[in-house]
Motif scaffolding. Sequence first.
Motif, PDB file in Angstrom:
ATOM      1  N   TYR A   1       0.790  -1.280   0.096  1.00  0.00           N
ATOM      2  CA  TYR A   1      -0.058   0.083  -0.032  1.00  0.00           C
ATOM      3  C   TYR A   1       1.020   1.312   0.083  1.00  0.00           C
ATOM      4  N   PHE A   2       2.084   1.108   0.485  1.00  0.00           N
ATOM      5  CA  PHE A   2       2.772   2.272   0.988  1.00  0.00           C
ATOM      6  C   PHE A   2       4.020   2.351  -0.330  1.00  0.00           C
ATOM      7  N   GLU A   3       4.429   3.621  -0.482  1.00  0.00           N
ATOM      8  CA  GLU A   3       5.581   3.845  -1.225  1.00  0.00           C
ATOM      9  C   GLU A   3       6.694   2.742  -0.919  1.00  0.00           C
ATOM     10  N   ALA A   4       7.399   2.488  -2.044  1.00  0.00           N
ATOM     11  CA  ALA A   4       8.217   1.391  -1.780  1.00  0.00           C
ATOM     12  C   ALA A   4       9.461   1.984  -1.074  1.00  0.00           C
ATOM     13  N   ASP A   5       9.888   3.073  -1.238  1.00  0.00           N
ATOM     14  CA  ASP A   5      11.458   3.487  -0.775  1.00  0.00           C
ATOM     15  C   ASP A   5      10.921   3.765   0.879  1.00  0.00           C
ATOM     16  N   ARG A   6       9.614   4.295   1.094  1.00  0.00           N
ATOM     17  CA  ARG A   6       9.376   4.471   2.521  1.00  0.00           C
ATOM     18  C   ARG A   6       9.183   3.164   3.341  1.00  0.00           C
ATOM     19  N   ALA A   7       8.545   2.131   2.566  1.00  0.00           N
ATOM     20  CA  ALA A   7       8.546   0.909   3.355  1.00  0.00           C
ATOM     21  C   ALA A   7       9.654   0.032   3.248  1.00  0.00           C
ATOM     22  N   ALA A   8      10.707   0.451   2.701  1.00  0.00           N
ATOM     23  CA  ALA A   8      11.879  -0.484   2.434  1.00  0.00           C
ATOM     24  C   ALA A   8      12.267  -0.733   3.914  1.00  0.00           C
ATOM     25  N   PRO A   9      12.540  -0.081   4.896  1.00  0.00           N
ATOM     26  CA  PRO A   9      12.870  -0.500   6.152  1.00  0.00           C
ATOM     27  C   PRO A   9      12.061  -1.450   6.973  1.00  0.00           C
ATOM     28  N   LEU A  10      10.945  -1.411   6.901  1.00  0.00           N
ATOM     29  CA  LEU A  10       9.888  -2.354   7.354  1.00  0.00           C
ATOM     30  C   LEU A  10       9.822  -3.677   6.345  1.00  0.00           C
ATOM     31  N   TYR A  11      10.123  -3.573   5.125  1.00  0.00           N
ATOM     32  CA  TYR A  11      10.305  -4.688   4.509  1.00  0.00           C
ATOM     33  C   TYR A  11      11.429  -5.662   5.137  1.00  0.00           C
TER      34      TYR A  11
END
Length: 287
Positions: free
Chosen positions: A266-276
């Motif tokens: 759901y989120f922008e990939a760059d912002r979600a990268a740490p949680l990923y």
Amino acid sequence: MLMKAKHVNKALEEAVPLRNPIKIHEAMRYSLLAGGKRVRPVLCIASCELVGGEESIAMPMACALEMIHTMSLIHDDLPCMDDDDLRRGKPTNHKTFGEDTAILAGDALLSLAFEHVAAKTRNVSAERVVRAIAEMSSAVGSQGLVAGQIVDLASEGKDVSLSDLEYIHVHKTAKLLEAAVVCGAVMGGGDVIEIEKVRKYARCIGLLFQVVDDILDVTKSSKELGKTAGKDLVSDKATYPKLMGIENAKKFAGKLLGQAIQELDYFEADRAAPLYHLAIYIAGRQN
């Protein structure tokens, strides 16, 4: 993780200075500053940044979550609970300071956690701070960590179903991880949809964390783990490898990882990268 953990360690050092009464603060610092990967505070900060917040906004809550987690470890290791001698590669708190001081050190950390959030949070509305504190409180109380612990103790030596085991781990482990992610998003100004997405993500990685923990307990040595290996087997505790077998437990972990990552789409990939990558890390950790 290393960078954020360094920031968290500095903030924790400042939050619990060595002062009178010396013994209780020594005991608090002994366990709080003993190392560890700081998964919960790092998740909190990453979630805050995911929705547009800054690290400084989430740091008091991140520290509070680590204080609560440390309290749970101190109390969990006590002779009346899991009776363990080793934690994070060091003698447990009660082995170093005595049971009475260990109990009080845990109590003091729990109390300080709430004080720290209320007194040190800046640039966040009172409404959001209260909402985050309520989330954190729920995760640690009789509907959260305490619920999981009491059912876990009552289940030793008994036949436990998979649904019962999931209840134990969701409450004992996953609730606090969920609180870390949700509180970060609340502090960062996340909207209803964003908070619900990260909550679902957190529920998956929270259970994933415990499944991996169960697997490591029967596949790694005490030296590798930094805590006593094989404790669950000796205590005749229900675990995922015991109920499902190691291979099926590993498959279940993979399924949970996939579900967690899906929520981040759901989120922008760059912002979600740490949680990923934190989810990947939790799935692949070796201690």
